[in-house]
Design an enzyme around this catalytic site. Structure first.
Site, short mmCIF file in Angstrom:
data_model
loop_
_atom_site.label_atom_id
_atom_site.label_comp_id
_atom_site.label_asym_id
_atom_site.label_seq_id
_atom_site.Cartn_x
_atom_site.Cartn_y
_atom_site.Cartn_z
N ARG A 83 103.81 56.18 22.91
CA ARG A 83 104.38 54.86 23.10
C ARG A 83 105.85 54.89 23.53
NH1 ARG A 83 101.97 51.31 18.00
NH2 ARG A 83 99.86 51.20 18.82
N GLU A 89 105.33 45.87 5.83
CA GLU A 89 106.33 46.10 6.88
C GLU A 89 107.74 45.76 6.37
OE1 GLU A 89 105.38 44.11 10.57
OE2 GLU A 89 107.17 44.87 11.58
N HIS A 95 107.53 45.34 18.91
CA HIS A 95 106.19 45.22 18.36
C HIS A 95 106.17 45.37 16.84
CE1 HIS A 95 101.97 45.89 17.87
NE2 HIS A 95 102.12 47.16 17.56
N LEU A 125 98.67 41.16 4.62
CA LEU A 125 97.85 42.20 4.00
C LEU A 125 98.45 42.65 2.68
CD1 LEU A 125 96.69 44.53 6.89
CD2 LEU A 125 95.34 42.94 5.54
N ARG A 146 106.03 54.54 14.14
CA ARG A 146 104.76 54.35 13.44
C ARG A 146 103.61 54.72 14.37
NH1 ARG A 146 101.01 50.63 13.53
NH2 ARG A 146 102.22 49.12 14.72
#
Lengths: 640, 266, 258
Positions: free
Chosen positions: A332, A427, A403, A45, A437
């Protein structure tokens, strides 16, 4: 702790900083832009959007990807969505609220000015992506649909089924492909960065290796942008793609770029547990499953009965027990740690006793199978494809996995690393997420950096270099770096040991996961800092790489990446060791409340730790950037 | 393009190293419209489809015309199908000379069939080049039917049949009892021979198979696609194929089984 | 529950480089868990081959979640193997049985030259996209995202087509080596959307003609749809064919007006 890093944050009130920067920055006039060459490494991206935008502006752009096509970058795997402060729902969202949620979600360890800018440009991202033809989900009226995501009280997440990352990446890829077609971007595929070249303290270019022919080649440019993603594969088992690696940012680090907050790694609570010793990749299941699924393990560690034979009063719905108000929807990091404790207590489920149940039988009873199928049908299908178990009949098994990595190369407000002319975006940098995040923020950050930040900030650096000679690839430093790279790859081939790079990677991953994963302790980290160098020494003696360096050799590629993971792993553990607090994804057992919650230490640790390469990965040099909060006030996160 | 070993022809390939840029070609000078359209594979498929439609219409009309076999003799004692032959020869007379309309149709059909063959040949060449090295292990086809995969063979056999059919019943070269203008008699004479009848039956079954894929396929090729009628395309294809096969195969069977009467030798 | 498959025989295509002749080589997998994915089974084989000092089998793979489109493989004569709607990376060994012989070949098409073993070059797909598989909207000038409402069915249909992962299974499975499903999926995605209308006909013309340089022709077998891991319907091919036809007429008119 010698240098206090200067992030070059513009003056003015928080909300005006980005505008002030744009008003004051140096520009390159349109006719002069073509005199500058920008090398962009990575085409996810951030990379694809930056390459497309810079080429549209008129710069000469060269883009590098180690994949066969730019469309394969791992941004493609993001499922959930992308946040933007559009307030289309009229539910009280605003730039300030997105900014605040992101700072709070990051546990007050992110740089205020960057996060505010991120929230500001988030709205432009959605406009730009819709113009590119990204088929976001829509309501029957034809307007864009939003859903809510963890860590926010508003619905601000735009999504395209469960394939948001794919659709956004394809949008950016297509935009870049247009520039390739027009001749404004030169695209190098199956070409991997192997080193950065620094001449007179300035980034002068890069050295790459052609993955098909093994050719090592130099490229010079006025500026280099690394958009090479995160280092989650340091854990070996992660939800990252197999080829994701730290090599680009690690090689930059070795040439002088500081590495910030490497211990900030995010563990995602709902992944499919490992099923075998040789498994190399974990699959993420959308977090949305926790809306209706109930997490439990048997109360008794020796309970080997199949789940439906375990009576209700012998089950431990531990999230509902420990966090009654959030229950199965606890954030999370919290639910990940709770799952780890359940498994560590011997109550794990599944053949390897390495998961916890996520049970939908109550939801099916309450809502009916049809409703559950409509909500989660595709996820259930995917689960069944991978595990062979039907979640309508048997509870799913889940377990946390690495992740995302919030840490990365230290960059200033303009996304420039500590090497002038070398930028990091997406990232690969550390800047916007602090210690944790929020969901649907990674896509936002990658596109924000590539579309709306870098194209502005890069001219501020380039403008003074107009018509000044820059070192080209005939400069002796390029030859030197090339030779070092060739030697390095020759070295891997000549060790002639007995073990594959994958074997070492797996062993390294186990150490990092055990001691620098969901829970860290001084004792464990010190142990890891003893074990990793020992394993690294073995790697250097006992590695076996077959084949040659002149044709496709995936084993050789892997060897280089594992080498860099070893060095990074040591710095991760150092970083976790010196951060004597718990915050976000970094949980130190010594620093917790009586209830077992993270205990931050804002007085001593409201700073970014940035590591400088010293030549010895066990002895990196620590630097700090103090985080000054002008607007937000420290708070303790509570999800009880 | 020939591959480095010089053994096979290939389409364009991409495997070269170095940066890629400027790949989108500016629209250059184009060939005349129809040639330009025909130069792409998609364009050739339009030709396949349109010529296919024309030939389907012909085959259906031809079959319906032949049903006059079953009508026997008209009031004037002449076979209905012989009248029909006469009608075709005098179609649009005196606007056109005798045989005029017939020859226009014949020329049209010949052009149609030649275009169909040329496009099919062109596509076959493209497809051979697109996979110069075949799979070295057996394929396990999922959807592709016998009909779709045998189009080239059924097409070639049907073409051979058509040529033979012309020689048999239009020119009479392979029909020893051929008598110009006596359609009924000629049909009866040729189909009374067992090998010929079997050839007719086999060829028409193959024609049906060819039409089954072709009729469905032409909708795809032309882009006539709509969720409302899509399911009907398969039924239409099956219907056309069945009608043609049943109709055409009925003639040799009827002749052999004596369902239609044998005319006396005149 | 986990069971172990025993005594598998793999016949894998090995080829040293693009110009070399390849051959099948046979490998035994004495046992493997049925929980293993197909690619993990190859990982295990490769680990063993490295241990034996021979070169491991080269194959493309990356995300292993069925979304990046990097993995390929013709498995027992089927692109991506025997499971419908599933890329090779999500195929699991429970789809096979003990004692099976599994034949693994690379994708074969002129436009996908073999690089090594099972790895092929699929850059031709990129060339098609570069020719027109985009909407020209430079960064910065986009109007508000909600300015143009798009009916949900249109957005959904565009999304169905946009799900393509660019793996090349359609080409591999096509008896003609055609890339019509890949090209048509992109054409359909962009041509259905209001944003894509300005370049609709230019796009389809450029993409189809670039596709023509590399790939075979579509003869409507439907194998591509069956092999597609995203189960994209060949209806998109019909849409592309219709748009190309319209483009030929409209572009000609547009050019004659200049």
């Amino acid at each position: 702790m010698t240098v206090t890093l200067d992030a070059k944050i513009p003056a003015g009130p928080l909300a005006d900083k980005w505008d002030n920067f744009k008003a004051d920055e140096k520009l390159v006039n349109p006719a002069n832009k073509r005199k500058f060459k920008i090398l962009i490494v990575g085409t996810g991206l951030a990379g694809a959007s930056a390459a497309a935008t810079l080429a549209e502006l008129g710069y000469q752009v060269e883009a590098f990807t180690f994949h066969d096509s730019p469309r394969r970058a791992h941004s493609i795997a993001a499922q959930g969505g992308i946040n933007a402060a559009k307030n289309y729902k009229g539910d009280g969202d605003s730039i300030h609220r997105l900014f605040y949620d992101t700072i709070k979600g990051g546990d007050f360890r992110a740089r205020e000015a960057n996060v505010h800018r991120l929230a500001q440009v988030s709205v432009d991202i959605i406009d730009q992506m819709v113009a590119q033809g990204v088929p976001f989900a829509r309501e029957y009226g034809g307007l864009l649909d939003n859903r809510s995501f963890g860590g926010a009280q508003v619905s601000r997440t735009f999504y395209a089924r469960g394939q948001t990352g794919q659709q956004l990446l394809l949008g950016a890829y297509q935009q870049m492909a247009r520039q390739v077609g027009l001749g404004n971007v030169k695209l190098w595929n199956r070409t991997e960065l192997v080193d950065i070249v620094v001449v007179d303290g300035r980034c002068a270019g890069i050295v790459t290796r052609d993955l098909l022919t093994g050719e090592v080649r130099s490229h010079s440019g006025h500026a280099v942008v690394l958009c090479t993603g995160g280092y989650g594969n340091a854990f070996f088992l992660s939800t990252n793609a197999m080829a994701c690696n730290t090599s680009a940012i690690w090689r930059a680090h070795r040439r002088g770029a500081y590495f910030a907050n490497p211990c900030y790694t995010q563990i995602h609570p709902t992944c499919i547990p490992q099923s075998d010793e040789f498994q190399s990749k974990l699959t993420l299941m959308s977090e949305s499953l926790r809306n209706d699924g109930r997490v439990w393990v048997p109360k008794n560690a020796d309970d080997h009965r199949p789940p439906h034979q375990i009576p209700e009063d012998e089950r431990d719905y531990y999230l509902e027990r420990l966090y009654p108000s959030f229950g199965n929807l606890a954030p999370r990091d919290i639910s990940s740690r709770a799952a780890k404790r359940a498994v560590d207590s011997g109550r794990g489920v599944g053949p390897l006793k390495n998961g916890v149940y996520l049970d939908f039988s109550d939801a099916i009873g309450r809502l009916g199978k049809a409703v559950v199928e409509e909500r989660y049908g595709n996820l259930f299908e995917m689960y069944e494809r991978i595990t062979g178990e039907n979640p309508y009949d048997v509870p799913m098994r889940i377990y946390p996995a690495s992740h995302y990595t919030m840490g990365g190369l230290w960059v200033d407000y303009e996304l420039m690393t500590t090497i002038p002319g070398l930028y990091a975006a997406g990232e690969a940098n550390f800047s916007d997420h602090g210690a944790n995040r929020l969901g649907a923020s990674a896509l936002m950050q990658g596109l924000s950096d590539g579309y709306f930040v870098l194209p502005y900030t890069i001219s501020n650096y380039l403008a003074p270099w107009l018509n000044k000679p820059i070192p080209d690839t005939s400069h002796p430093e390029f030859a030197k770096v090339e030779a070092e790279a060739r030697d390095r790859f020759r070295q891997y081939l000549s060790v002639g040991g007995t073990r594959s790079p994958d074997w070492f990677h797996r062993e390294l991953g186990k150490i990092i996961w055990d001691y620098c994963g969901m829970e860290r302790s001084r004792e464990g980290l010190e142990k890891a800092l003893g074990e990793i160098p020992a394993l690294y020494a073995e790697f250097q003696k006992d590695l076996r790489v077959t084949g040659d360096a002149e044709s496709v050799n995936q084993t050789l590629e892997k060897a280089g990446r594992v080498d860099d993971f070893f060095q990074l792993g040591m710095v991760m553990c150092q970083d976790a060791l010196v951060r004597e607090e718990s915050c976000g994804g970094h949980f130190r057992v010594e620093h917790q409340t009586e209830e077992g919650e993270a205990l931050r230490n804002d007085d001593e640790f409201a700073h970014v730790t940035a590591w400088e390469w010293s030549g010895d990965p066990t002895r990196p040099i620590e630097h700090r950037e103090q985080l000054e909060y002008e607007v937000v006030k420290f708070q303790t996160r509570s999800y009880k | 393009m020939r591959d480095p070993t010089g053994s096979v022809w290939r389409m364009a390939q991409t495997l070269s190293r170095g940066p890629v840029t400027g790949t989108a070609k500016p629209a250059g000078k184009r060939k005349p419209f129809l040639l330009d359209l025909y130069s792409t594979a998609v364009g050739k498929k339009y030709v396949m489809a349109i010529t296919g439609i024309l030939m389907i219409l012909f085959v259906v009309g031809h079959m319906i015309g032949n049903l006059k076999m079953y009508q026997g003799v008209d009031a004037d004692g002449v076979y209905a199908i012989d009248h029909y032959g006469e009608f075709l020869r005098e179609l649009l007379y005196p606007l056109l000379p005798k045989y005029g309309a017939l020859w226009i149709m014949r020329v049209g059909l010949i052009v149609t069939i030649l275009l169909h063959i040329h496009a099919a040949y062109g596509l076959t060449v493209i497809n051979r080049k697109a996979r110069p090295v075949k799979y070295q292990s057996p394929r396990d086809y999922q959807i592709a039917s016998f009909a779709s995969r045998s189009m080239r063979w059924t097409g070639v056999i049907v073409l051979a049949f058509i040529l033979w059919h012309l020689a048999d019943l239009t020119f009479g070269w392979v029909n020893p009892d051929f008598e110009y203008g006596e359609v009924y008699r000629n049909i009866d004479a040729t189909l009374s021979r067992w090998p010929v009848a079997i050839f007719y039956i086999v060829a028409n079954v193959l024609l049906g198979i060819h039409l089954f894929h072709g009729t469905w396929s032409l909708f795809q090729s032309m882009g006539w696609n709509n969720p409302r009628f899509n399911p009907w395309r398969r039924w239409l294809a099956a219907g056309v194929a069945t009608v043609i096969v049943v109709g055409n195969v009925s003639f040799p069977i009827a002749v052999l089984a004596g369902i239609v009467e044998h005319p006396g030798v005149s | 529950m986990t069971t172990t498959l025993t005594n598998l025989t793999l016949k894998i295509w090995r080829q040293d480089g693009p110009g070399d002749a390849g051959r099948f080589e046979t490998y035994q997998i004495p046992e493997i868990s049925d929980e293993a994915s197909f690619l993990e089974m190859l990982d295990v084989l490769n680990e063993r081959l490295i241990g034996e000092g021979t070169e491991p089998v080269t194959f493309d793979h990356d995300c292993r979640e069925g979304i990046c489109g990097t993995c390929s493989l013709m498995i027992d004569g089927q692109a991506h193997g025997p499971q419908r709607g599933t890329a090779t990376c999500q195929l699991h060994m429970r789809k096979f049985q003990s004692g099976d012989t599994i034949v693994i070949e690379p994708w074969r098409a002129s436009a996908f030259p073999i690089i090594k073993d099972l790895m092929v070059d699929r850059s031709a797909f990129d060339r098609i996209v570069e020719a027109g598989g985009y909407i020209s909207a430079d960064t910065g000038g986009a109007p508000d995202a909600n300015l143009i409402p798009i009916p949900k069915p249109v957005a959904d249909a565009a999304m169905d087509a946009a799900a393509c992962i660019g793996c090349g299974a359609c080409v591999a499975a096509c008896p003609n080596g055609a890339a019509n499903l890949f090209t048509a999926a992109k054409v359909t995605h962009l041509n259905l959307l209001p944003q894509g209308q300005a370049e609709r006909f230019k796009r389809v013309e450029a993409m189809v003609e670039t596709m023509d340089e590399y790939f075979g022709s579509c003869t409507n077998h439907g194998e591509c749809e069956a092999a597609c891991p995203k189960e994209i319907s060949i209806d998109v091919i019909a849409l592309m064919n219709a748009d190309y036809r319209k483009a030929k007429f409209k572009n000609r008119k547009a050019l004659s007006r200049i």
